[in-house]
Design an enzyme around this catalytic site. Structure first.
Site, mmCIF file in Angstrom:
data_model
loop_
_atom_site.group_PDB
_atom_site.id
_atom_site.type_symbol
_atom_site.label_atom_id
_atom_site.label_comp_id
_atom_site.label_asym_id
_atom_site.label_seq_id
_atom_site.Cartn_x
_atom_site.Cartn_y
_atom_site.Cartn_z
ATOM 1 N N GLU A 140 0.819 -1.206 0.000
ATOM 2 C CA GLU A 140 0.000 0.000 0.000
ATOM 3 C C GLU A 140 0.854 1.259 0.000
ATOM 4 O O GLU A 140 1.974 1.253 0.495
ATOM 5 C CB GLU A 140 -0.871 0.023 1.263
ATOM 6 C CG GLU A 140 -1.888 -1.085 1.270
ATOM 7 C CD GLU A 140 -2.703 -1.092 2.551
ATOM 8 O OE1 GLU A 140 -2.668 -0.089 3.301
ATOM 9 O OE2 GLU A 140 -3.368 -2.105 2.793
ATOM 10 N N CYS A 175 3.173 8.391 1.283
ATOM 11 C CA CYS A 175 3.634 7.445 2.293
ATOM 12 C C CYS A 175 3.811 6.108 1.578
ATOM 13 O O CYS A 175 2.855 5.556 1.037
ATOM 14 C CB CYS A 175 2.556 7.352 3.376
ATOM 15 S SG CYS A 175 2.854 6.049 4.563
ATOM 16 N N CYS A 211 5.582 -7.406 7.486
ATOM 17 C CA CYS A 211 6.542 -6.934 8.489
ATOM 18 C C CYS A 211 6.766 -8.038 9.515
ATOM 19 O O CYS A 211 5.852 -8.786 9.845
ATOM 20 C CB CYS A 211 5.996 -5.684 9.177
ATOM 21 S SG CYS A 211 7.148 -4.966 10.357
ATOM 22 N N CYS A 223 3.776 -5.840 15.843
ATOM 23 C CA CYS A 223 3.097 -4.927 16.776
ATOM 24 C C CYS A 223 1.605 -5.302 16.828
ATOM 25 O O CYS A 223 0.991 -5.536 15.785
ATOM 26 C CB CYS A 223 3.262 -3.484 16.333
ATOM 27 S SG CYS A 223 4.996 -3.017 16.179
ATOM 28 N N CYS A 272 -1.220 -3.308 14.805
ATOM 29 C CA CYS A 272 -0.928 -2.970 13.405
ATOM 30 C C CYS A 272 -1.402 -4.061 12.439
ATOM 31 O O CYS A 272 -1.053 -5.231 12.591
ATOM 32 C CB CYS A 272 0.573 -2.759 13.255
ATOM 33 S SG CYS A 272 1.109 -2.511 11.560
ATOM 34 N N GLY A 290 5.789 -2.310 6.519
ATOM 35 C CA GLY A 290 7.159 -2.765 6.717
ATOM 36 C C GLY A 290 7.976 -1.890 7.649
ATOM 37 O O GLY A 290 7.599 -0.773 7.972
ATOM 38 N N GLU A 291 9.109 -2.447 8.074
ATOM 39 C CA GLU A 291 10.024 -1.729 8.965
ATOM 40 C C GLU A 291 11.250 -1.315 8.127
ATOM 41 O O GLU A 291 12.076 -2.171 7.769
ATOM 42 C CB GLU A 291 10.410 -2.656 10.132
ATOM 43 C CG GLU A 291 11.569 -2.192 10.977
ATOM 44 C CD GLU A 291 11.482 -0.735 11.431
ATOM 45 O OE1 GLU A 291 10.416 -0.313 11.918
ATOM 46 O OE2 GLU A 291 12.483 -0.015 11.283
ATOM 47 N N SER A 342 10.223 6.261 9.353
ATOM 48 C CA SER A 342 9.642 5.865 10.637
ATOM 49 C C SER A 342 10.123 4.464 11.031
ATOM 50 O O SER A 342 10.096 3.548 10.216
ATOM 51 C CB SER A 342 8.114 5.870 10.523
ATOM 52 O OG SER A 342 7.527 5.459 11.721
ATOM 53 N N SER A 387 8.452 5.168 16.471
ATOM 54 C CA SER A 387 7.164 4.718 16.990
ATOM 55 C C SER A 387 7.356 4.268 18.426
ATOM 56 O O SER A 387 7.857 3.178 18.671
ATOM 57 C CB SER A 387 6.643 3.561 16.132
ATOM 58 O OG SER A 387 6.491 3.996 14.810
ATOM 59 N N LEU A 388 6.962 5.112 19.354
ATOM 60 C CA LEU A 388 7.209 4.810 20.761
ATOM 61 C C LEU A 388 5.997 4.110 21.378
ATOM 62 O O LEU A 388 6.099 3.018 21.910
ATOM 63 C CB LEU A 388 7.545 6.118 21.500
ATOM 64 C CG LEU A 388 8.306 5.979 22.807
ATOM 65 C CD1 LEU A 388 9.591 5.192 22.641
ATOM 66 C CD2 LEU A 388 8.617 7.364 23.381
ATOM 67 N N HIS A 389 4.858 4.768 21.325
ATOM 68 C CA HIS A 389 3.567 4.173 21.690
ATOM 69 C C HIS A 389 3.421 3.700 23.125
ATOM 70 O O HIS A 389 2.391 3.090 23.459
ATOM 71 C CB HIS A 389 3.204 3.003 20.761
ATOM 72 C CG HIS A 389 3.175 3.366 19.303
ATOM 73 N ND1 HIS A 389 2.679 4.560 18.840
ATOM 74 C CD2 HIS A 389 3.579 2.683 18.194
ATOM 75 C CE1 HIS A 389 2.776 4.598 17.516
ATOM 76 N NE2 HIS A 389 3.332 3.478 17.105
ATOM 77 N N ASN A 429 -5.934 3.600 15.258
ATOM 78 C CA ASN A 429 -6.887 3.188 14.245
ATOM 79 C C ASN A 429 -7.330 1.775 14.571
ATOM 80 O O ASN A 429 -6.516 0.859 14.483
ATOM 81 C CB ASN A 429 -6.125 3.146 12.926
ATOM 82 C CG ASN A 429 -6.863 3.835 11.855
ATOM 83 O OD1 ASN A 429 -8.020 3.528 11.597
ATOM 84 N ND2 ASN A 429 -6.187 4.779 11.239
ATOM 85 N N CYS A 483 -2.691 1.581 7.538
ATOM 86 C CA CYS A 483 -1.818 0.881 6.601
ATOM 87 C C CYS A 483 -1.834 -0.622 6.826
ATOM 88 O O CYS A 483 -1.703 -1.103 7.932
ATOM 89 C CB CYS A 483 -0.414 1.434 6.671
ATOM 90 S SG CYS A 483 0.127 1.856 5.034
HETATM 91 N N1 SAH Z 1 7.484 0.010 10.752
HETATM 92 C C1 SAH Z 1 7.615 1.411 10.908
HETATM 93 C C2 SAH Z 1 6.924 2.212 9.837
HETATM 94 C C3 SAH Z 1 5.613 1.715 9.335
HETATM 95 S S1 SAH Z 1 4.274 1.786 10.471
HETATM 96 C C4 SAH Z 1 7.139 1.841 12.265
HETATM 97 O O1 SAH Z 1 6.540 1.035 12.969
HETATM 98 O O2 SAH Z 1 7.406 2.981 12.639
HETATM 99 C C5 SAH Z 1 3.826 3.483 10.372
HETATM 100 C C6 SAH Z 1 3.238 4.073 11.632
HETATM 101 O O3 SAH Z 1 1.885 3.643 11.811
HETATM 102 C C7 SAH Z 1 3.976 3.687 12.901
HETATM 103 O O4 SAH Z 1 4.132 4.794 13.749
HETATM 104 C C8 SAH Z 1 3.034 2.671 13.489
HETATM 105 O O5 SAH Z 1 3.278 2.483 14.845
HETATM 106 C C9 SAH Z 1 1.706 3.267 13.157
HETATM 107 N N2 SAH Z 1 0.557 2.378 13.264
HETATM 108 C C10 SAH Z 1 0.479 1.087 12.915
HETATM 109 N N3 SAH Z 1 -0.767 0.605 13.166
HETATM 110 C C11 SAH Z 1 -1.479 1.643 13.660
HETATM 111 C C12 SAH Z 1 -2.826 1.782 14.108
HETATM 112 N N4 SAH Z 1 -3.669 0.757 14.095
HETATM 113 N N5 SAH Z 1 -3.209 2.990 14.560
HETATM 114 C C13 SAH Z 1 -2.353 4.047 14.569
HETATM 115 N N6 SAH Z 1 -1.085 3.969 14.165
HETATM 116 C C14 SAH Z 1 -0.642 2.779 13.717
HETATM 117 FE FE1 SF4 Z 2 5.839 -3.418 11.493
HETATM 118 FE FE2 SF4 Z 2 5.619 -0.793 11.955
HETATM 119 FE FE3 SF4 Z 2 3.452 -2.378 11.876
HETATM 120 FE FE4 SF4 Z 2 5.108 -2.583 13.906
HETATM 121 S S1 SF4 Z 2 3.883 -0.786 13.368
HETATM 122 S S2 SF4 Z 2 4.230 -4.299 12.771
HETATM 123 S S3 SF4 Z 2 7.051 -2.237 12.911
HETATM 124 S S4 SF4 Z 2 4.817 -1.925 10.195
#
Ligand code: SAH
Ligand code: SF4
Length: 359
Positions: free
Chosen positions: A97, A110, A117, A121, A124, A164-165, A196, A219-221, A295, A338
């Protein structure tokens, strides 16, 4: 289209210097390399389109190389703000995507760096689907080119924040950054690119040494190891203390502000206590916090924090001197986060060629 397993060389992943060296070996004058490179970065999909090259040269190129392209498999257009979400496919049928967004100062895309990936997480959609393969630098470039062509626009900003990462595909990502910023290519300034990461600490140190002027998003979260290890398995390998140490190093080395992503999940990481802990962790760092209401991904069962919670969280950070904003959500009506469009595509088991609007 060439098959992915082709023995031919991926010409669009090559730097101009590599192309020059190849042409020399083949007994071609070096100016041809520049001609070819320019065509590739204008987004041609076949050697036939390189009309200022002789038929013999085009023939030779066709035998030795292939041009990777991204095909528009599906797209969703937002009725609110012209955001377009693309599902692109590559030569081997794999899909990723990308999202094209419109800002006051231009267009931003983006893009994805991997099919799937490995990081897993829990919030995600991409992570839930597992890992298929890395993308090549040319496949990253092809996403930008295909979106420009399809939408008839010029893209001025790129974020590596799709599927992806990026730091788990380090070499191809660095190669892509060099290609897209090359003077003879798109000539996009590094300051217009963000990357990211979920926090691959070793690679953050490597990236600091590349001395690129891009924006690093982390991405700290979560404000501590207990919560972060539960939602982001990568934290078990690289705990938050090590991650933040690497971030401080990165900011010091490059002079660039780090952008921390923080997806607010109702009842998981959004309490006043979490905000205070986060503020204490980030104290004195050159950074900015981006709060994103999570999301909801159906399988994960998380809900986004309410507006009041978001505001309370921000106030605590700001009182501690940390700048924070709630990220504007573009394309709210197509806001499958995504990974979701691809998941839907896979579940429906096939190639969706229809262009669907979400109205
Ligand atoms: N793998 C990398 C980049 C791709 S993810 C990373 O994790 O940073 C892009 C961003 O979307 C990251 O900040 C990720 O934590 C966030 N993300 C993934 N799923 C999400 C969701 N359901 N709601 C909000 N942000 C999300
Ligand atoms: Fe991979 Fe980023 Fe999604 Fe985590 S948030 S699973 S690192 S794409």
């Amino acid at each position: 289209m060439e098959s992915f397993a082709s023995q031919k060389k991926d010409i669009k992943s090559m730097t101009l210097d590599e192309l020059r060296a190849d042409m020399k070996i083949q007994g071609q004058p070096s100016y041809k390399a520049l001609q070819i490179y320019r065509w590739l970065h204008r987004g041609v999909s076949s050697f036939e389109e390189m009309t200022d090259l002789s038929k013999i040269v085009r023939q030779f190129l066709t035998e030795k190389y292939y041009i990777s392209v991204a095909r528009v498999e599906n797209k969703l257009v937002s009725d609110y703000d012209n955001t377009i979400k693309y599902l692109f496919s590559f030569a081997d049928g794999q899909c990723v995507e990308a999202v094209l967004m419109e800002y006051q100062h231009g267009r931003s895309i983006c893009i994805s760096t991997q099919v799937g990936c490995k990081m897993g997480c829990t919030f995600c959609a991409t992570g839930l689907g597992g890992f298929q393969r890395n993308l090549t630098a040319s496949e990253m470039l092809s996403q930008v080119q295909a979106a420009q062509k399809d939408a008839g626009v010029r893209i001025s900003n790129i974020v590596l924040m799709g599927m992806g990462e990026p730091l788990d595909n380090y070499n191809q990502v660095i190669r892509f950054l060099r290609l897209v910023s090359s003077q003879e290519g798109m000539n996009l300034g590094m300051r217009h690119i963000s990357l990211s990461t979920c926090g691959l600490v070793d690679r953050i140190y490597d990236l600091a040494e590349e001395n690129l002027q891009l924006t690093l998003s982390v991405s700290l979260h979560a404000p501590n190891n207990a919560i972060r290890s539960r939602t982001m398995p990568v934290n078990r390998k690289y705990p938050i203390e090590e991650l933040l140490k690497a971030c401080r190093y990165y900011a010091g080395r490059t002079g660039r502000r780090i952008s921390f992503e923080y997806a607010m999940i109702d009842g998981v990481n959004d309490s006043d206590g979490c905000a205070k802990e986060l503020a204490a962790r980030l104290k004195g760092m050159l950074c900015h916090v981006n709060l994103i209401p999570v999301n909801p991904v159906r399988e994960a069962g998380y809900q986004k924090s309410g507006r009041e919670r978001q505001q309370a969280f921000i106030r605590i950070l700001e009182r501690a001197g940390i700048t924070a904003t709630v990220r504007r959500t573009l394309g709210a009506d197509i806001n499958a986060s995504c990974g979701q469009l691809r998941r839907k595509h896979l579940k429906e088991g096939g190639s969706v060629n229809a262009i669907c609007r979400t109205d």
